[in-house]
Design a protein around this motif. Structure first.
Motif, PDB file in Angstrom:
ATOM      1  N   SER A 213      50.780   0.573  -6.916  1.00  0.00           N
ATOM      2  CA  SER A 213      50.701  -0.383  -8.022  1.00  0.00           C
ATOM      3  C   SER A 213      50.028  -1.672  -7.573  1.00  0.00           C
ATOM      4  CB  SER A 213      52.100  -0.718  -8.540  1.00  0.00           C
ATOM      5  OG  SER A 213      52.843   0.440  -8.843  1.00  0.00           O
ATOM      6  N   MET A 217      50.576  -4.362 -11.993  1.00  0.00           N
ATOM      7  CA  MET A 217      51.192  -3.081 -12.341  1.00  0.00           C
ATOM      8  C   MET A 217      50.177  -2.046 -12.826  1.00  0.00           C
ATOM      9  SD  MET A 217      54.386  -3.048 -11.598  1.00  0.00           S
ATOM     10  CE  MET A 217      55.871  -4.039 -11.438  1.00  0.00           C
ATOM     11  N   GLN A 245      57.700   1.658 -11.931  1.00  0.00           N
ATOM     12  CA  GLN A 245      57.097   0.460 -12.502  1.00  0.00           C
ATOM     13  C   GLN A 245      57.942  -0.088 -13.646  1.00  0.00           C
ATOM     14  OE1 GLN A 245      53.041   1.006 -13.698  1.00  0.00           O
ATOM     15  NE2 GLN A 245      52.258   1.127 -11.616  1.00  0.00           N
TER      16      GLN A 245
END
Length: 290
Positions: A213, A217, A245
């Motif tokens: 990530s 994100m 996430q």
């Protein structure tokens, strides 16, 4: 879109004061800058990754992207001008472009990697810098609800049947990730990216399929070793990464729904098909450029 650009001018005075941007999860700790055009209601936001890379966003981008416009391209397929049918929107674009050009003029390094930059600003890059890398992309997104629906409709995945097991990436995997990634990120950037990651390993501990990530994100460094392709491992990694996430984002924001997103180069048809199969939809064109 991502690009590496070498700016032609370097003013010595930075008009904006840097603010520290720090997430409660400790995932992001970088320098950010804000500039505002109160007359036109435009805010420009920049997030620097050290002195060599940055993300840039202008609040006018969504409106500009949605209004009818035409890309005027050069003989290499790069956008050299953006023409809007509405004069008021064209004026808004020029005001936004001035803010972006002002940013270019005080960049802290003579080479800057723009990550996920909206293609609206390519003409400004062409006028004020020299491209060293030019990667037109499309931003793909999927909501948490849509992703979970896709996942629930698929067959149960048991990695042990393939001699694999779930894990996360760690510092010992950094060079492997860099080796298999098209863009050779700095080791520190990869160490940050793997803080939220998903990885399938074989019995020897070797990473087989993985994803990480970026600080915003977006999906980073997604890869499956060639000999393991065609087994839907990439899709399983995407789903596992998404859950990690979403769990992290829930600790940072109350906004709903949550979305997973990633950038795919225009020419990469295999990855575009992969994103479609995973349930992602196209959102906006951007560029990774240096």
């Amino acid at each position: 879109m991502g690009a590496l650009i070498r700016p032609r001018i370097f003013p010595s005075v930075v008009a904006q004061n840097p603010d520290r941007v720090h997430s409660v999860a400790g995932f992001v700790e970088e320098k950010g800058y804000l500039a505002r055009d109160e007359t036109n209601g435009i805010t420009l936001w920049v997030h620097f990754w050290g002195n060599t890379a940055c993300n840039v966003h202008l609040t006018s981008e969504q409106l500009l992207q949605e209004c009818p416009h035409e890309w005027v391209k050069d003989d290499q397929g790069r956008i050299k001008e953006v023409m809007f049918s509405d004069p008021k929107i064209q004026a808004l674009y020029h005001s936004s472009e001035k803010m972006f050009v002002a940013l270019i003029q005080f960049l802290p390094n003579n080479e800057m990697f723009f990550k996920g930059l909206n293609q609206l600003w390519v003409p400004s890059l062409m006028k004020h810098g020299e491209f060293m890398y030019y990667g037109p992309c499309t931003k793909w997104v999927i909501s948490e609800d849509d992703l979970n629906a896709r996942r629930s409709q698929s067959q149960t995945f048991d990695p042990s049947l393939l001699g694999l097991h779930w894990d996360t990436l760690n510092d010992s995997d950094v060079q492997t990730v860099i080796h298999h990634n098209k863009l050779k990120f700095e080791p520190d950037a990869v160490r940050n990216a793997i803080k939220i990651s998903a990885c399938l390993r074989d019995d020897s501990g070797r990473p087989i399929s993985w994803g990480a990530s970026h600080w915003d994100m977006s999906i980073a460094c997604l890869h499956t070793l060639e000999e393991y392709r065609g087994k839907n491992l990439g899709r399983q990694v995407i789903w596992a990464l998404a859950q990690r996430q979403f769990d992290a984002m829930r600790s940072l924001t109350s906004a709903r729904p949550l979305y997973m997103h990633g950038d795919v180069e225009e020419y990469n048809e295999a990855s575009r098909q992969f994103m479609t199969k995973c349930g992602f939809t196209k959102l906006v064109d951007n560029i990774w450029t240096r």
